[in-house]
Design a protein around this motif. Structure first.
Motif: not given
Length: 82
Positions: A33-36, A70-73
């Motif tokens: 659910g997250y992007v580094f 937060v990975d909005t996609e």
């Protein structure tokens, strides 16, 4: 390496790097659910100073902290918003 109770990387103190890929860069950590975004030398920092490939250039003994967004996609739509 410090890992959260949820199993994602929080911080890393650079020493000998063993998970380099064939290009001699370090593979970034992952978190559902997250992007580094990268690494920062400031605990709780929100802006990356180094990307995953630059971690090999950080002086040994330096502690860096993962910066996540937060990975909005991949967010699940709110109930009733379909």
């Amino acid at each position: 390496c410090t890992v959260s109770d949820d199993g994602y990387v929080v911080s890393y103190t650079k020493g000998a790097i063993t998970n380099q890929d064939e290009r001699k860069t370090v593979l970034p950590p992952s978190r559902d659910g997250y992007v580094f975004l990268g690494w920062t030398t400031t605990e709780g920092g929100t802006e990356a100073e180094y990307d995953a490939s630059e971690i090999v250039d950080v002086p040994d003994g330096t502690t860096v902290y993962a910066v996540w967004a937060v990975d909005t996609e991949t967010e699940t739509p709110a109930e009733g918003s379909e």
